[in-house]
Design a protein around this motif. Structure first.
Motif, PDB file in Angstrom:
ATOM      1  N   ALA A  24       0.614  -1.129   0.285  1.00 48.35           N
ATOM      2  CA  ALA A  24      -0.666   0.005  -0.155  1.00 48.35           C
ATOM      3  C   ALA A  24       1.183   1.327  -0.152  1.00 48.35           C
ATOM      4  O   ALA A  24       0.188   2.458  -0.382  1.00 48.35           O
ATOM      5  CB  ALA A  24      -0.922   0.420   1.315  1.00 48.35           C
ATOM      6  N   ASN A  25       1.796   0.585   0.569  1.00 46.62           N
ATOM      7  CA  ASN A  25       2.586   2.057   0.884  1.00 46.62           C
ATOM      8  C   ASN A  25       4.375   2.300   0.471  1.00 46.62           C
ATOM      9  O   ASN A  25       5.026   3.040   0.827  1.00 46.62           O
ATOM     10  CB  ASN A  25       3.201   2.873   2.080  1.00 46.62           C
ATOM     11  N   PHE A  26       4.057   1.127  -0.807  1.00 45.09           N
ATOM     12  CA  PHE A  26       5.288   0.898  -1.166  1.00 45.09           C
ATOM     13  C   PHE A  26       6.227   1.839  -1.631  1.00 45.09           C
ATOM     14  O   PHE A  26       7.470   2.197  -2.378  1.00 45.09           O
ATOM     15  CB  PHE A  26       5.068  -0.792  -2.100  1.00 45.09           C
ATOM     16  N   ARG A  27       4.866   2.825  -2.961  1.00 49.36           N
ATOM     17  CA  ARG A  27       5.727   3.843  -4.423  1.00 49.36           C
ATOM     18  C   ARG A  27       5.448   5.065  -3.510  1.00 49.36           C
ATOM     19  O   ARG A  27       3.910   5.739  -3.384  1.00 49.36           O
ATOM     20  CB  ARG A  27       5.560   3.599  -5.992  1.00 49.36           C
ATOM     21  N   LYS A  28       6.924   5.493  -3.782  1.00 47.95           N
ATOM     22  CA  LYS A  28       5.935   6.945  -3.415  1.00 47.95           C
ATOM     23  C   LYS A  28       6.342   8.266  -4.127  1.00 47.95           C
ATOM     24  O   LYS A  28       8.056   7.845  -5.234  1.00 47.95           O
ATOM     25  CB  LYS A  28       7.018   7.653  -2.255  1.00 47.95           C
ATOM     26  N   ASP A  29       5.743   9.368  -4.416  1.00 45.76           N
ATOM     27  CA  ASP A  29       6.654  10.696  -5.462  1.00 45.76           C
ATOM     28  C   ASP A  29       7.020  11.443  -3.873  1.00 45.76           C
ATOM     29  O   ASP A  29       7.223  11.813  -2.794  1.00 45.76           O
ATOM     30  CB  ASP A  29       5.123  11.811  -5.652  1.00 45.76           C
ATOM     31  N   ILE A  30       8.702  11.658  -4.776  1.00 44.32           N
ATOM     32  CA  ILE A  30       9.507  12.051  -4.262  1.00 44.32           C
ATOM     33  C   ILE A  30      10.551  13.187  -5.160  1.00 44.32           C
ATOM     34  O   ILE A  30       9.769  13.312  -5.869  1.00 44.32           O
ATOM     35  CB  ILE A  30      10.672  10.821  -3.637  1.00 44.32           C
ATOM     36  N   TYR A  31      11.056  14.485  -4.060  1.00 47.15           N
ATOM     37  CA  TYR A  31      12.011  15.018  -4.741  1.00 47.15           C
ATOM     38  C   TYR A  31      13.026  14.862  -4.337  1.00 47.15           C
ATOM     39  O   TYR A  31      13.843  14.961  -3.190  1.00 47.15           O
ATOM     40  CB  TYR A  31      11.300  16.609  -4.176  1.00 47.15           C
ATOM     41  N   LEU A  32      13.953  15.099  -5.869  1.00 44.33           N
ATOM     42  CA  LEU A  32      16.147  15.499  -5.662  1.00 44.33           C
ATOM     43  C   LEU A  32      15.927  16.810  -6.086  1.00 44.33           C
ATOM     44  O   LEU A  32      16.067  16.809  -6.595  1.00 44.33           O
ATOM     45  CB  LEU A  32      15.555  13.769  -7.074  1.00 44.33           C
ATOM     46  N   GLU A  33      16.617  16.824  -5.047  1.00 45.99           N
ATOM     47  CA  GLU A  33      16.961  18.502  -4.928  1.00 45.99           C
ATOM     48  C   GLU A  33      18.788  18.381  -4.692  1.00 45.99           C
ATOM     49  O   GLU A  33      19.736  17.607  -3.813  1.00 45.99           O
ATOM     50  CB  GLU A  33      16.662  19.547  -3.913  1.00 45.99           C
ATOM     51  N   PHE A  34      19.345  19.559  -5.537  1.00 44.69           N
ATOM     52  CA  PHE A  34      20.698  19.214  -5.383  1.00 44.69           C
ATOM     53  C   PHE A  34      20.844  20.958  -6.137  1.00 44.69           C
ATOM     54  O   PHE A  34      20.824  21.582  -5.659  1.00 44.69           O
ATOM     55  CB  PHE A  34      21.839  18.721  -7.119  1.00 44.69           C
ATOM     56  N   TYR A  35      22.160  20.996  -4.738  1.00 42.81           N
ATOM     57  CA  TYR A  35      22.315  22.250  -4.341  1.00 42.81           C
ATOM     58  C   TYR A  35      23.888  22.645  -3.952  1.00 42.81           C
ATOM     59  O   TYR A  35      24.841  21.360  -3.962  1.00 42.81           O
ATOM     60  CB  TYR A  35      22.602  22.235  -2.553  1.00 42.81           C
ATOM     61  N   ASN A  36      24.856  24.118  -4.945  1.00 45.92           N
ATOM     62  CA  ASN A  36      25.776  24.147  -5.056  1.00 45.92           C
ATOM     63  C   ASN A  36      26.526  24.638  -3.371  1.00 45.92           C
ATOM     64  O   ASN A  36      25.987  23.851  -2.290  1.00 45.92           O
ATOM     65  CB  ASN A  36      26.170  25.119  -5.287  1.00 45.92           C
ATOM     66  N   GLU A  37      27.591  24.556  -3.640  1.00 49.32           N
ATOM     67  CA  GLU A  37      28.547  24.482  -2.163  1.00 49.32           C
ATOM     68  C   GLU A  37      27.738  26.148  -1.729  1.00 49.32           C
ATOM     69  O   GLU A  37      27.858  26.026   0.542  1.00 49.32           O
ATOM     70  CB  GLU A  37      29.917  24.423  -2.290  1.00 49.32           C
ATOM     71  N   ALA A  38      27.117  26.768  -2.042  1.00 48.75           N
ATOM     72  CA  ALA A  38      26.370  28.359  -1.118  1.00 48.75           C
ATOM     73  C   ALA A  38      25.243  27.515  -0.458  1.00 48.75           C
ATOM     74  O   ALA A  38      24.794  28.363  -0.093  1.00 48.75           O
ATOM     75  CB  ALA A  38      26.887  29.037  -1.832  1.00 48.75           C
ATOM     76  N   GLY A  39      25.243  25.904  -0.856  1.00 41.16           N
ATOM     77  CA  GLY A  39      23.298  26.027  -0.020  1.00 41.16           C
ATOM     78  C   GLY A  39      22.226  26.434  -1.230  1.00 41.16           C
ATOM     79  O   GLY A  39      21.017  26.467  -1.089  1.00 41.16           O
ATOM     80  N   GLN A  40      22.939  26.313  -2.446  1.00 46.39           N
ATOM     81  CA  GLN A  40      21.397  27.346  -3.235  1.00 46.39           C
ATOM     82  C   GLN A  40      21.314  26.499  -3.776  1.00 46.39           C
ATOM     83  O   GLN A  40      21.544  25.759  -4.885  1.00 46.39           O
ATOM     84  CB  GLN A  40      22.136  28.675  -4.208  1.00 46.39           C
ATOM     85  N   LEU A  41      19.783  26.064  -4.121  1.00 45.73           N
ATOM     86  CA  LEU A  41      19.687  24.177  -5.240  1.00 45.73           C
ATOM     87  C   LEU A  41      19.290  25.233  -6.737  1.00 45.73           C
ATOM     88  O   LEU A  41      19.028  26.210  -6.855  1.00 45.73           O
ATOM     89  CB  LEU A  41      17.643  24.761  -4.533  1.00 45.73           C
ATOM     90  N   VAL A  42      20.397  24.317  -7.371  1.00 41.25           N
ATOM     91  CA  VAL A  42      20.851  24.371  -8.842  1.00 41.25           C
ATOM     92  C   VAL A  42      19.793  23.288  -9.544  1.00 41.25           C
ATOM     93  O   VAL A  42      19.703  24.131 -10.299  1.00 41.25           O
ATOM     94  CB  VAL A  42      22.042  24.079  -8.661  1.00 41.25           C
ATOM     95  N   MET A  43      19.484  22.554  -8.885  1.00 43.33           N
ATOM     96  CA  MET A  43      18.625  21.630  -9.926  1.00 43.33           C
ATOM     97  C   MET A  43      17.557  20.609  -9.141  1.00 43.33           C
ATOM     98  O   MET A  43      17.853  20.537  -8.042  1.00 43.33           O
ATOM     99  CB  MET A  43      19.669  20.270 -10.643  1.00 43.33           C
TER     100      MET A  43
END
Length: 89
Positions: A24-43
């Protein structure tokens, strides 16, 4: 459900017959986020209907070895979409 519980659905080692995991809870939608060294979201990606196919929380430890402990995680998914940079957060 927290991450470790979700990842634990992969395999319940040593469980006997009749202790199968509910899907029932096996599959989930997730977000994968990449940040640079300054902590800013890149992708960012939204990944649809993911499931954990392999998970190793703790590698074999050897007091005589000069090694680094690294978690291992393998995700499978059905689809994904790249999020625009200004909408990623």
């Amino acid at each position: 459900m927290n991450f470790h519980d979700w990842a634990g659905l992969v395999w319940n080692f040593g469980a006997g017959l009749g202790s199968e995991v509910s899907l029932a809870n096996f599959r989930k939608d997730i977000y994968l986020e990449f940040y640079n060294e300054a902590g800013q979201l890149v992708m960012a990606y939204k990944i649809f209907r993911c499931w954990v196919s392999e998970y190793q929380a703790m590698p074999d430890l050897d007091a005589n070895a000069n090694a680094v402990a690294i978690e291992h995680l393998k995700l499978e998914n059905e689809a994904g979409a790249r999020q625009e940079r200004d909408r990623a957060g």
